[in-house]
Design a protein around this motif. Structure first.
Motif: not given
Ligand code: ACO
Length: 324
Positions: A31, A39, A115, A154, A217, A254, A312
């Motif tokens: 990574t 990302r 979350c 990763r 994704k 993110n 989450g």
């Protein structure tokens, strides 16, 4: 009309001392700092020291919130603690915090909605106040997600961090109008059909701790749509529109999810509190951490309308609108 409101009177946070920059993963994983940053928006995260537990982090955040409110532990009637990484299977991390603080009365319990945990905890604490059962509640989000990372994966281990944030809600009189301070609206949702896209592959019944597994994704695909929908629902319930919102304080998973959701809500990024670059995804701790940082940095001020939203594992998601 007079009505009761759950008003924020104190906020605080705690982050473990050890800061881990993205570059540290380059030694053991295929990574790079550039990949992680582009990302996810994450640049660094904090990891708890060996032996440091979720209730340790939570207690420190709780003390900071009590200090900011000018209150003592015995001024509290309850503790609601959101976590998926409690110290032990039982008792609850909340009762451990209660004992550590030296709080001798009231009651304490954990909430587990991964979350979305802090939004669920806030909703529970608000309901306890509105039903007249308590006057003051300490609401904490605290996690040590570093304990459930698969360090060879990763696609997950670079995304999460440890930390804790806390706020204190107090029963105060209101008018029932949106001009009141305090919690104005709540929207909670879950859909267990999606449990396989984000979960830990162990637990008490399987006699393992397990590791976090995520189809990133897929989670991403649900996140923007569901976060914008729940924030809009919470606002619609009280006839509020996004132009009346001062700050969105989203779950920090993110930066691309945060940006996508803000865009869907029609809000510029200047009105979004962002801490994901410094904390990574701290699950239930991410919103109270961001609230505390937002207040400390002078962004969030008394009287501001704040919308929090999170999603989450579960999937579980929700939003709370409050006037600070
Ligand atoms: N470094 C380098 N490459 C990597 C890394 C890494 N750390 N991780 C994955 N990759 C690779 C993948 O293997 C893949 O390679 P391939 O194309 O050869 O198969 C490639 O990068 C692209 O991977 P994607 O999964 O397509 O990357 P994406 O842009 O979707 O970003 C991410 C991945 C960051 C996980 C994103 O999907 C995401 O943020 N998802 C949502 C996470 C989230 O919101 N979680 C919230 C809830 S958390 C909770 O409830 C506990």
């Amino acid at each position: 009309m007079t009505s009761k409101r759950a008003v924020v009177v104190g906020v605080g946070h705690y982050l473990p001392e050890r800061v881990v920059p993205n570059s540290e993963f380059e030694a053991t994983l295929d990574t790079s700092d550039a990949w992680i940053k582009s990302r996810s928006g994450i640049e660094r995260r904090h990891f708890a020291a060996e032996g440091q537990t979720t209730s340790d982090l939570a207690t420190r955040a709780a003390r900071a919130a009590l200090a900011s409110a000018g209150l003592q532990p015995d001024d509290l009637d309850a503790i609601v603690l959101a976590t998926s990484t409690a110290d032990l299977t039982f008792p609850s991390a909340a009762t451990m915090v209660q004992a550590e603080l030296g709080m001798t009365g009231g009651f304490a319990f954990d909430v587990q909605a991964v979350c979305a945990g802090f939004v669920y905890a806030l909703a529970n604490a608000n309901a306890l106040i509105l039903s007249g059962q308590v006057q003051r509640v300490l609401v904490i989000g605290a996690e040590t997600f570093s304990r459930i990372m698969d360090w060879t994966d990763r696609s997950t281990c670079v995304l999460f961090g440890d930390g804790a944030g806390a706020l204190i809600l107090e029963a105060q009189g209101g008018t029932g109008a949106n001009s009141d301070r305090g919690v104005l609206s709540v929207d909670l949702n879950s859909d267990g059909r999606h449990r396989d896209i984000l979960y830990v592959d162990g637990g008490v019944s399987t006699q393992t701790t397990g590791y976090l597994r995520m189809q990133g994704k897929e989670v991403f695909r649900h996140a923007v749509e569901k976060l914008a929908a729940t924030a809009n629902t919470a606002m619609n319930k009280i006839g509020m529109t996004s132009d009346q919102v001062d700050w969105v304080v989203p779950h920090q998973a993110n930066i691309r999810i945060i940006q996508g959701t803000a865009k869907k809500l029609g809000l510029p990024m200047e009105r979004v509190v962002v801490t994901v670059q410094d904390h990574g995804n701290t699950s239930a701790a991410s919103i109270p951490l961001a609230l505390s940082v937002g207040v400390q940095s002078g962004q969030i001020k008394q009287g501001d309308v704040v919308v929090t939203e999170a999603i989450g594992g579960g999937l579980a998601w929700g939003a709370v609108v409050l006037r600070w």
